[in-house]
Design a protein around this motif. Sequence first.
Motif, PDB file in Angstrom:
ATOM      1  N   GLY A 241      -5.196   3.440  -5.539  1.00 17.84           N
ATOM      2  CA  GLY A 241      -5.187   3.600  -7.044  1.00 17.84           C
ATOM      3  C   GLY A 241      -6.171   5.054  -7.450  1.00 17.84           C
ATOM      4  O   GLY A 241      -7.165   5.058  -6.970  1.00 17.84           O
ATOM      5  N   SER A 242      -5.393   5.901  -8.034  1.00 14.16           N
ATOM      6  CA  SER A 242      -6.101   7.125  -8.400  1.00 14.16           C
ATOM      7  C   SER A 242      -5.924   7.318  -9.714  1.00 14.16           C
ATOM      8  O   SER A 242      -5.158   6.980 -10.618  1.00 14.16           O
ATOM      9  N   TYR A 243      -6.455   8.569 -10.117  1.00 11.73           N
ATOM     10  CA  TYR A 243      -6.620   9.071 -11.620  1.00 11.73           C
ATOM     11  C   TYR A 243      -5.295   9.728 -11.947  1.00 11.73           C
ATOM     12  O   TYR A 243      -5.148  10.203 -13.334  1.00 11.73           O
ATOM     13  N   ASP A 244      -4.501   9.985 -11.224  1.00 13.88           N
ATOM     14  CA  ASP A 244      -3.061  10.550 -11.545  1.00 13.88           C
ATOM     15  C   ASP A 244      -2.056   9.495 -11.789  1.00 13.88           C
ATOM     16  O   ASP A 244      -0.844   9.816 -12.077  1.00 13.88           O
ATOM     17  N   GLU A 245      -2.604   8.218 -12.360  1.00 15.05           N
ATOM     18  CA  GLU A 245      -2.060   7.167 -12.485  1.00 15.05           C
ATOM     19  C   GLU A 245      -0.884   6.686 -11.670  1.00 15.05           C
ATOM     20  O   GLU A 245       0.189   6.052 -11.925  1.00 15.05           O
ATOM     21  N   LYS A 246      -1.200   6.720 -10.373  1.00  8.27           N
ATOM     22  CA  LYS A 246      -0.145   6.220  -9.418  1.00  8.27           C
ATOM     23  C   LYS A 246      -1.131   5.323  -8.247  1.00  8.27           C
ATOM     24  O   LYS A 246      -2.153   5.549  -8.191  1.00  8.27           O
ATOM     25  N   LEU A 247      -0.543   4.357  -7.722  1.00  8.16           N
ATOM     26  CA  LEU A 247      -0.853   3.341  -6.577  1.00  8.16           C
ATOM     27  C   LEU A 247      -0.155   3.799  -5.382  1.00  8.16           C
ATOM     28  O   LEU A 247       1.080   3.722  -5.357  1.00  8.16           O
ATOM     29  N   ARG A 248      -0.761   4.211  -4.490  1.00 10.89           N
ATOM     30  CA  ARG A 248      -0.037   4.596  -3.389  1.00 10.89           C
ATOM     31  C   ARG A 248      -0.264   3.493  -2.041  1.00 10.89           C
ATOM     32  O   ARG A 248      -1.318   3.245  -1.750  1.00 10.89           O
ATOM     33  N   LEU A 249       0.735   3.198  -1.374  1.00  7.82           N
ATOM     34  CA  LEU A 249       0.734   2.261  -0.412  1.00  7.82           C
ATOM     35  C   LEU A 249       0.642   3.002   0.931  1.00  7.82           C
ATOM     36  O   LEU A 249       1.718   3.447   1.390  1.00  7.82           O
ATOM     37  N   LYS A 256       0.411   6.486   6.773  1.00 10.40           N
ATOM     38  CA  LYS A 256       1.273   7.346   5.967  1.00 10.40           C
ATOM     39  C   LYS A 256       1.595   6.457   4.842  1.00 10.40           C
ATOM     40  O   LYS A 256       1.898   5.385   4.724  1.00 10.40           O
ATOM     41  N   THR A 257       1.972   7.400   3.451  1.00  5.60           N
ATOM     42  CA  THR A 257       2.400   6.675   2.232  1.00  5.60           C
ATOM     43  C   THR A 257       3.837   6.319   2.583  1.00  5.60           C
ATOM     44  O   THR A 257       4.809   6.828   2.793  1.00  5.60           O
ATOM     45  N   ILE A 258       3.922   4.657   2.109  1.00  6.36           N
ATOM     46  CA  ILE A 258       5.270   4.295   2.066  1.00  6.36           C
ATOM     47  C   ILE A 258       5.994   4.282   0.793  1.00  6.36           C
ATOM     48  O   ILE A 258       7.042   4.553   0.735  1.00  6.36           O
ATOM     49  N   THR A 259       5.114   4.233  -0.245  1.00  2.53           N
ATOM     50  CA  THR A 259       5.622   4.470  -1.518  1.00  2.53           C
ATOM     51  C   THR A 259       4.420   4.644  -2.450  1.00  2.53           C
ATOM     52  O   THR A 259       3.410   4.693  -2.158  1.00  2.53           O
ATOM     53  N   ALA A 260       4.674   5.322  -3.572  1.00  2.00           N
ATOM     54  CA  ALA A 260       3.765   5.388  -4.623  1.00  2.00           C
ATOM     55  C   ALA A 260       4.284   4.665  -5.973  1.00  2.00           C
ATOM     56  O   ALA A 260       5.393   5.046  -6.652  1.00  2.00           O
ATOM     57  N   PHE A 261       3.493   3.815  -6.387  1.00  6.42           N
ATOM     58  CA  PHE A 261       3.732   3.136  -7.611  1.00  6.42           C
ATOM     59  C   PHE A 261       3.354   4.003  -8.975  1.00  6.42           C
ATOM     60  O   PHE A 261       2.324   4.307  -9.127  1.00  6.42           O
ATOM     61  N   SER A 262       4.522   4.273  -9.787  1.00  2.57           N
ATOM     62  CA  SER A 262       4.128   5.012 -11.036  1.00  2.57           C
ATOM     63  C   SER A 262       3.983   3.964 -12.196  1.00  2.57           C
ATOM     64  O   SER A 262       4.638   2.920 -12.052  1.00  2.57           O
ATOM     65  N   HIS A 263       3.469   4.490 -13.275  1.00  3.85           N
ATOM     66  CA  HIS A 263       3.293   3.676 -14.530  1.00  3.85           C
ATOM     67  C   HIS A 263       3.855   4.276 -15.702  1.00  3.85           C
ATOM     68  O   HIS A 263       3.310   5.031 -16.478  1.00  3.85           O
ATOM     69  N   PRO A 264       5.264   4.277 -15.774  1.00  5.70           N
ATOM     70  CA  PRO A 264       5.821   5.235 -16.965  1.00  5.70           C
ATOM     71  C   PRO A 264       5.556   4.557 -18.309  1.00  5.70           C
ATOM     72  O   PRO A 264       5.308   3.300 -18.523  1.00  5.70           O
ATOM     73  N   GLU A 265       5.751   5.664 -19.239  1.00  2.00           N
ATOM     74  CA  GLU A 265       5.622   5.130 -20.671  1.00  2.00           C
ATOM     75  C   GLU A 265       6.869   3.996 -21.155  1.00  2.00           C
ATOM     76  O   GLU A 265       6.416   3.114 -21.948  1.00  2.00           O
ATOM     77  N   THR A 266       7.661   4.054 -20.425  1.00  2.80           N
ATOM     78  CA  THR A 266       9.056   3.188 -20.928  1.00  2.80           C
ATOM     79  C   THR A 266       9.473   2.626 -19.765  1.00  2.80           C
ATOM     80  O   THR A 266       9.923   2.998 -18.706  1.00  2.80           O
TER      81      THR A 266
END
Length: 452
Positions: A241-249, A256-266
């Motif tokens: 989890g990082s300061y760019d509001e994403k969690l990378r697996l 390598k990155t499987i996916t990046a979970f974003s946290h959208p406003e909507t």
Amino acid sequence: MNFSELFRQSNQICKFSPDGKYLASVVEFRLVVRDVETFQIQNLFSCMDTIQHIEWSADSEFILCGLYKRGLVQVWSLEQPEWKCKIDEGSAGLCAARWSPDSRHILTTADFHLRITVWSLVTKSVSYIRYPKQCQQNIDFSPDGRYMALAERRDCQDFISTFDCSSWELLKHFESGTDDLAGLKWSPDSSVLCVYDTLLNYLVLLYSVDGRCLSKFNAYDYALGLKTVTWSPTSQFLALGSYDEKLRLLNHVTWKTITAFSHPETVDEKSVVVYKEIETRTPQAVKSDLTDIPTTALFSPQSKYEVQVCPVTVPIIKPDTNKAHPKRGVGLAGFSSDCKYMFTRNDNMPHTLWIWDIQKLAVCAVIIQSAPIKHVEWDPTKTRLALCTGVNKLYMWSPAGSLCVEIPVEGTFQVHSLKWHPDGGSLLLLGKDMMCICYLNDIETEAEDSVE
């Protein structure tokens, strides 16, 4: 679901024993050990000063108390209450104390991280380890109890040393590729050591037990980097989890990155269940002849979850970027015990908990609270989690749904933290200076009993 009465505690220093039989709590300079089932006091130990830290030994036979202001560690035995042990760091001071996996050695860290001392309770021998680095997590034991990894700082360079926990021999000493190492963490299968850099530099290094660098991961440059690092219980995934509001697996094969979970406003996905806490205030009966004017004190807020229809807007708080460690980015993350789900909390969305389905690699539920979320923890045995928000309510979620329960105690008891019992059958709820236990009825067991 049943609740015990309230008991005193200090600074939320309370811990279940690893075998689940006892609960240790601190009341100023006293250590109270209770039986979990009856909540009766089993042992009462008095220390020389205010207790600032406690830790159970892995075999649940001993418990250490850190008296950091005095530079002391006192150790107590449950089997032999008359047995005493006192460790004094003297003029070096004390800032940390912990058990080794064998439950017969204690590691103390001197002030300013000048050295780490290994004390043997069996032979009374003392060993010293120099140059420990002052960082978030400079020491970690492998889950199998065989190795200890230590972050060191020598000649303005970061180093890592691995030790054999049975003999305390140095197995490997190698230079780390970090600018300013912030912490290290073993994988649950004890095969990989994850090392991460300062929040000013996004860098994760993965080492084998023999010191080979397996992989290096860097998501971006020239911005605030990592905020939380979490292994999955199966060691298959590393969540960053990082300061760019994403969690990378990251996967454990290629790193390598499987996916990046974003946290959208909507939230605008039909498959996502959005639970929102709705508070209603009902009048409370108050015996008073002074006034008939209703005030907020005469009303007790009651909560329930309502499922929202998408799209749903998530409440956001704008972080103060002029302050250090801005409240932004993924600050909380954790995998369920079966590794099917994980939760995240984006710190500039403090009221919202995101729950992700790991098999589908997508968000499956969003919980929006009325107050900022303070603590979240998965049940160690079942797929369910509990959370608290600093009010007199307990919130829980499972794939079947979510619930909100008001804690039926006299007076004001606001839950600031919680801890699961090792068997998942009960929850320890911690307030500012009080605590209680929530006993969870096993629905499956009750169903079987009713059938019989």
